[in-house]
Design an enzyme around this catalytic site. Structure first.
Site, PDB file in Angstrom:
ATOM      1  N   GLY A   1       0.527  -1.093  -0.284  1.00 32.28           N
ATOM      2  CA  GLY A   1       0.166   0.003  -0.053  1.00 32.28           C
ATOM      3  C   GLY A   1       0.802   1.416   0.073  1.00 32.28           C
TER       4      GLY A   1
ATOM      5  N   TYR B   1       0.476   6.660   5.301  1.00 33.85           N
ATOM      6  CA  TYR B   1       1.082   5.995   6.065  1.00 33.85           C
ATOM      7  C   TYR B   1       2.556   4.787   5.573  1.00 33.85           C
ATOM      8  CZ  TYR B   1      -2.247   8.387   9.466  1.00 33.85           C
ATOM      9  OH  TYR B   1      -2.227   9.854  10.223  1.00 33.85           O
TER      10      TYR B   1
ATOM     11  N   ASP C   1      -1.720  -6.489  -6.636  1.00 30.95           N
ATOM     12  CA  ASP C   1      -3.806  -5.724  -6.405  1.00 30.95           C
ATOM     13  C   ASP C   1      -4.027  -7.217  -5.144  1.00 30.95           C
ATOM     14  OD1 ASP C   1      -6.349  -5.354  -6.509  1.00 30.95           O
ATOM     15  OD2 ASP C   1      -6.176  -4.308  -8.458  1.00 30.95           O
TER      16      ASP C   1
ATOM     17  N   SER D   1      -1.170  -1.735   4.400  1.00 33.36           N
ATOM     18  CA  SER D   1      -1.648   0.297   4.480  1.00 33.36           C
ATOM     19  C   SER D   1      -2.603   0.747   3.472  1.00 33.36           C
ATOM     20  CB  SER D   1      -0.126   0.802   4.714  1.00 33.36           C
ATOM     21  OG  SER D   1      -0.488   2.547   4.921  1.00 33.36           O
ATOM     22  N   LEU D   2      -3.125  -0.435   3.573  1.00 34.30           N
ATOM     23  CA  LEU D   2      -3.776  -0.380   2.107  1.00 34.30           C
ATOM     24  C   LEU D   2      -5.957  -0.281   2.089  1.00 34.30           C
ATOM     25  CD1 LEU D   2      -5.143  -2.931   0.138  1.00 34.30           C
ATOM     26  CD2 LEU D   2      -2.603  -3.382   0.311  1.00 34.30           C
TER      27      LEU D   2
ATOM     28  N   TYR E   1      -9.819   2.896  11.851  1.00 35.75           N
ATOM     29  CA  TYR E   1      -9.756   3.833  12.014  1.00 35.75           C
ATOM     30  C   TYR E   1     -11.177   3.383  12.510  1.00 35.75           C
ATOM     31  CZ  TYR E   1     -11.496   8.942  10.574  1.00 35.75           C
ATOM     32  OH  TYR E   1     -12.351  10.073  10.895  1.00 35.75           O
TER      33      TYR E   1
ATOM     34  N   TYR F   1     -17.794   8.513   6.307  1.00 34.72           N
ATOM     35  CA  TYR F   1     -16.757   7.572   5.983  1.00 34.72           C
ATOM     36  C   TYR F   1     -17.637   6.292   6.146  1.00 34.72           C
ATOM     37  CZ  TYR F   1     -12.845   5.067   6.621  1.00 34.72           C
ATOM     38  OH  TYR F   1     -11.812   3.911   6.810  1.00 34.72           O
TER      39      TYR F   1
ATOM     40  N   LYS G   1     -13.446  -1.609   7.980  1.00 40.43           N
ATOM     41  CA  LYS G   1     -12.385  -1.361   9.714  1.00 40.43           C
ATOM     42  C   LYS G   1     -13.389  -2.227  11.101  1.00 40.43           C
ATOM     43  CE  LYS G   1      -9.238   1.834   7.885  1.00 40.43           C
ATOM     44  NZ  LYS G   1      -8.212   0.764   6.796  1.00 40.43           N
TER      45      LYS G   1
ATOM     46  N   ALA H   1      -5.469   8.540  -0.314  1.00 40.08           N
ATOM     47  CA  ALA H   1      -6.986   7.500  -0.659  1.00 40.08           C
ATOM     48  C   ALA H   1      -8.348   8.684   0.885  1.00 40.08           C
ATOM     49  CB  ALA H   1      -6.469   6.600   0.550  1.00 40.08           C
TER      50      ALA H   1
HETATM   51  P1  NAD Z   1      -2.523   5.865   0.181  1.00 33.66           P
HETATM   52  O1  NAD Z   1      -3.357   6.879  -0.793  1.00 33.66           O
HETATM   53  O2  NAD Z   1      -1.477   6.571   1.123  1.00 33.66           O
HETATM   54  O3  NAD Z   1      -2.900   4.674   0.922  1.00 33.66           O
HETATM   55  C1  NAD Z   1      -3.643   3.648   0.533  1.00 33.66           C
HETATM   56  C2  NAD Z   1      -3.313   2.750  -0.549  1.00 33.66           C
HETATM   57  O4  NAD Z   1      -3.574   1.921  -1.506  1.00 33.66           O
HETATM   58  C3  NAD Z   1      -2.949   3.760  -1.872  1.00 33.66           C
HETATM   59  O5  NAD Z   1      -1.397   3.517  -2.693  1.00 33.66           O
HETATM   60  C4  NAD Z   1      -3.490   2.827  -3.372  1.00 33.66           C
HETATM   61  O6  NAD Z   1      -2.686   2.427  -4.324  1.00 33.66           O
HETATM   62  C5  NAD Z   1      -3.477   1.137  -2.202  1.00 33.66           C
HETATM   63  N1  NAD Z   1      -4.441   0.223  -2.388  1.00 33.66           N
HETATM   64  C6  NAD Z   1      -6.192   0.556  -2.819  1.00 33.66           C
HETATM   65  N2  NAD Z   1      -6.634  -0.666  -3.510  1.00 33.66           N
HETATM   66  C7  NAD Z   1      -5.704  -1.592  -3.339  1.00 33.66           C
HETATM   67  C8  NAD Z   1      -5.961  -3.295  -4.132  1.00 33.66           C
HETATM   68  N3  NAD Z   1      -6.380  -3.393  -4.273  1.00 33.66           N
HETATM   69  N4  NAD Z   1      -4.171  -3.720  -3.806  1.00 33.66           N
HETATM   70  C9  NAD Z   1      -3.657  -2.691  -3.852  1.00 33.66           C
HETATM   71  N5  NAD Z   1      -2.925  -1.239  -2.439  1.00 33.66           N
HETATM   72  C10 NAD Z   1      -4.124  -0.952  -2.813  1.00 33.66           C
HETATM   73  O7  NAD Z   1      -3.648   6.327   1.928  1.00 33.66           O
HETATM   74  P2  NAD Z   1      -3.128   6.160   3.525  1.00 33.66           P
HETATM   75  O8  NAD Z   1      -4.455   7.211   3.591  1.00 33.66           O
HETATM   76  O9  NAD Z   1      -1.891   6.521   3.930  1.00 33.66           O
HETATM   77  O10 NAD Z   1      -4.397   4.901   3.679  1.00 33.66           O
HETATM   78  C11 NAD Z   1      -3.463   3.913   4.366  1.00 33.66           C
HETATM   79  C12 NAD Z   1      -3.854   2.833   5.031  1.00 33.66           C
HETATM   80  O11 NAD Z   1      -4.685   3.913   5.962  1.00 33.66           O
HETATM   81  C13 NAD Z   1      -5.521   2.573   5.211  1.00 33.66           C
HETATM   82  O12 NAD Z   1      -6.229   1.016   5.608  1.00 33.66           O
HETATM   83  C14 NAD Z   1      -6.300   4.253   5.892  1.00 33.66           C
HETATM   84  O13 NAD Z   1      -7.834   2.999   5.550  1.00 33.66           O
HETATM   85  C15 NAD Z   1      -5.845   3.895   6.786  1.00 33.66           C
HETATM   86  N6  NAD Z   1      -6.028   5.058   7.386  1.00 33.66           N
HETATM   87  C16 NAD Z   1      -6.065   6.820   6.964  1.00 33.66           C
HETATM   88  C17 NAD Z   1      -6.148   7.164   7.389  1.00 33.66           C
HETATM   89  C18 NAD Z   1      -6.504   8.937   6.952  1.00 33.66           C
HETATM   90  O14 NAD Z   1      -7.454  10.066   7.203  1.00 33.66           O
HETATM   91  N7  NAD Z   1      -5.402   8.841   6.052  1.00 33.66           N
HETATM   92  C19 NAD Z   1      -6.381   7.631   8.633  1.00 33.66           C
HETATM   93  C20 NAD Z   1      -6.986   5.858   9.469  1.00 33.66           C
HETATM   94  C21 NAD Z   1      -6.624   5.070   8.945  1.00 33.66           C
END
Ligand code: NAD
Length: 286
Positions: A9, A16, A73, A120-121, A172, A182, A190, A224
């Protein structure tokens, strides 16, 4: 020998996953990443052209080295699961071996074992729709990409994880408190991820002496999160209402993740650890 981490991810330097990779690299780990197939080209090109060099800087002045980038993927486990239209899609046809099983096989062939697995995806095609208006297809897609993807990754990587290893995912607070906006079943996804953290901690602990935890992170303006649409509002809300009134940095989540996958946390498994400036503890907006 240093530890080896596979981080699923990472597709830019804002999220993250990138921050966790940096914290692990700073602690001496070897970094492998899994990048979503449609985002692979631009990520690799940007890396090669030095676009991320500034954010690759580690505290000691050196640049984080990503030893290998694997296309991934995580909604497909084996080639048999991939529908024809995806197989022939030009963003996918240029890469190969990107289902979870194939990526685990490739990492096994290239490196033999890993110590750390990071998930982290997330993806929810209907995230902007309220749950009450979410289709079955959208709901199941959110669960597939955001929850089962972790089950599948751990299932396929556990056999090559060294005893004493650890995994971590990102969750989250929308799983346990209502966060309007959300939607699309992402809150459900989640909740599943957090419950699975406990069950998988038991199973992976007994089977491979591997720990499983999840970080409930506060809001970050990642790619994201921007797609969801209300991230700036959540960041402001957190700033106003959290016990710690400061910006939440991705690196703070990265550092907590590095602790949780390190021997310093050798007795911590099955936990949801909040890294959110304490916002989760509040019962009243201030
Ligand atoms: P990000 O965009 O950096 O990361 C999400 C990643 O998931 C992306 O790189 C995307 O290409 C990848 N992805 C999506 N579908 C995929 C698939 N089918 N196969 C492989 N990769 C795939 O955004 P982020 O916010 O850093 O997200 C990382 C994690 O943190 C997620 O689980 C998100 O729910 C969680 N999170 C984010 C927040 C926030 O506010 N940003 C808060 C709490 C939790």
């Amino acid at each position: 020998r240093g530890k080896r981490a596979f981080i699923a991810g990472v597709a830019d330097d804002n999220g993250y996953g990138w921050a966790i990779a940096k914290a692990l690299a700073a602690a001496g780990a070897e970094i492998l990443v899994g990048t979503w197939v449609p985002a692979l080209n631009i990520f690799e090109t940007s890396l090669r052209r030095g676009k991320f060099d500034e954010s690759r800087k580690l505290p000691n002045g050196s640049l984080m080295d990503i030893v290998k980038v694997y296309p991934l993927d995580a909604v497909y486990d084996t080639p048999d699961d991939v529908p024809e239209d995806v197989k022939t899609n030009k963003r996918y046809a240029g890469s190969s071996n990107w289902t979870v099983k194939e990526v685990a096989e490739a990492v096994t062939k290239d490196f033999g074992s890993i110590d750390i697995l990071v998930h982290s995806l997330a993806n929810g095609p209907e995230v902007t729709k309220p749950l009450l208006e979410t289709s079955r297809r959208g709901y199941l897609a959110a669960i597939s990409a955001s929850s089962y993807s972790f089950v599948s990754l751990l299932q396929h990587f556990l056999p090559i994880m060294n005893p004493g290893g650890a995994s971590i995912s990102l969750t989250y607070i929308a799983s346990e408190r209502t966060i309007p906006g959300y939607g699309g079943g992402m809150s459900s996804a989640k909740a599943a991820l957090e419950s699975d953290t406990k069950v998988l901690a038991f199973e992976a602990g007994r089977k491979g002496q591997v720990r499983v935890n999840t970080i409930s992170a506060g809001p970050l303006g990642s790619r994201a999160a921007k797609a969801i649409g209300f991230i700036e509002k959540m960041i402001d809300y957190s700033y106003v209402n959290a016990p710690l009134q400061k910006e939440l940095l991705a690196d703070e989540v990265g550092n907590a993740a590095a602790f949780l996958v390190s021997p310093l946390a050798s007795a911590v498994t099955g936990s949801v650890v909040y890294v959110d400036n304490g916002l989760n503890t509040m019962g009243l907006a201030t």
